[in-house]
Design a protein around this motif. Structure first.
Motif: not given
Length: 393
Positions: A5, A9, A298, A301-303, A339, A343, A345
């Motif tokens: 993920e 980015y 991730s 945060t992203l998922h 994040k 995108g 970190y």
């Protein structure tokens, strides 16, 4: 880890000269790391100097040479490389990882090259010789199809039990059972396995205990070997357990207790991607953790999972008496992987991170940080600290 993920980015880390630069990720950690004589981390991704190797697959990793370089320059001295993602790029990827880490000068253990006789890593830290070992439950062979075999390549990865699916690949009986699902032979096999490994019932493959007498013998042999080589203490990085569990599973607890009985001074259990508790035995002067979370990743945060504090992790600080060559104090800090809008970190000690947030957001995040500290230590705290005392030995 720099997971699939996050690779989406990756261009955000490319500078004007085309070079990837990941130093911004770890920059907030440099002050904390600089206070330690030696910093250890788990590197849960193969490393490559070829961009064609990078992958955006969610559960298959490979990361740029420059990522490991930034990790080293942030203050990390050693990385554990035996984990379930170490074979995501096969044996070729395993050897590329070793080559890259050696070029950077980052100490590592857990994997090896074909035909190589590996020597244990023993680091001399403030006059104390500490053996640094790394072992994993498996290598995701059931999904990445990268099997080591039983002859030439069997020892390339430090495993404490047989690679998942390995027995089925070499046993004619297992192949017969696979070709006759639901038959008499499968029913007998399943009945025996339920009796031998009752804790495996209903578990995902990465949480299952598998036959591992040979692997345990190799691990025991290495523990004896480092003692003969003059190690004062032994620290084992153990990749074990399920993912995002509410508490450590049977396999995790069993393996950590086994290593402590073998005399290991420090056992850093991790893999569950969330923060769990720890064991500190003052009479035997030993420390072990069940899970210390994702230093970088991730998840949360992203998922999902968004409800397991997966964006937080623990930095364990072990103070060692250089005269007695024993642990005399253990503290810890809470960290967060966050994040940015573009995108990218960054990893922060939470107290410093909280100071950058608006007051209304900071209040909620402080509660989360104190919860994570309690999950690890089983102690209640009423305020954020840079460093929490866990125990005196």
């Amino acid at each position: 880890m720099f997971d699939g993920e996050m690779v989406k980015y990756i261009e955000q880390y490319r500078k004007g000269n085309g070079i990837l630069d990941f130093h911004s990720i770890f920059a907030p950690m440099q002050m904390l790391f600089s206070q330690s004589d030696f910093v250890l981390a788990n590197l849960e991704t193969p490393i490559s100097d070829c961009e064609d190797d990078y992958t955006k697959k969610r559960w298959e990793f490979c990361t740029a040479y420059e990522f490991a370089e930034a990790l080293k320059e942030s203050g990390v001295d050693y990385v554990s490389t035996a984990n379930n993602h170490c074979l995501d790029r096969g044996i070729v990827g395993l050897e590329k990882t070793i080559k890259c880490l050696d070029q950077i000068g980052l100490l590592h253990s857990g994997i090896g090259c074909v035909g190589e006789n590996r020597e244990p890593v023993i680091a001399e830290i403030a006059g104390v010789r500490i053996a640094l070992l790394s072992y994993t439950y498996g290598t995701n062979a059931m999904t990445n199809r990268q099997y080591l075999g039983y002859r030439k390549n069997r020892k390339l990865v430090n495993l404490f039990q047989e690679q998942e699916g390995a027995i089925e690949r070499i046993s004619p009986l297992m192949w017969y059972i696979r070709r006759h699902p639901g038959g008499f032979a499968e029913r007998v096999r399943n009945g025996l396995l339920r009796r031998i490994y009752p804790e495996n019932i209903g578990k995902d493959w990465y949480e299952k205990t598998t036959p591992g007498m040979y692997r345990r013998w190799l691990l025991s042999t290495e523990l004896r070997r480092v003692k003969r080589m003059g190690a004062d203490m032994t620290a084992v990085y153990l990749h074990v357990g399920g993912q995002y569990n509410c508490e450590p599973n049977v396999l995790t607890k069993r393996m950590i207790q086994w290593l402590m009985k073998k005399g290991c001074s420090i056992v850093i259990g991790n893999h569950e991607h969330v923060v769990h508790g720890c064991i500190h035995n003052t009479s035997s002067n030993q420390l072990a953790t069940y899970a210390i979370g994702n230093f970088l990743g991730s998840a949360g945060t992203l998922h999902e999972p968004y409800d397991r504090y997966a964006e937080y992790s623990i930095a364990v600080h072990t103070y060692i008496d250089s005269i007695k060559k024993k642990i005399n104090k253990v503290t810890f800090s809470v960290l967060v992987s966050c994040k940015n809008d573009n995108g990218t970190y960054e990893v922060w000690p939470v107290k410093e991170w909280i100071s950058t947030l608006p007051e209304n957001i900071a209040r909620k995040k402080i509660e989360d940080c104190l919860t994570v500290a309690k999950l690890f230590s089983n102690q209640v705290y009423d305020r954020l600290l840079d460093e929490y005392l866990l125990c005196m030995m």
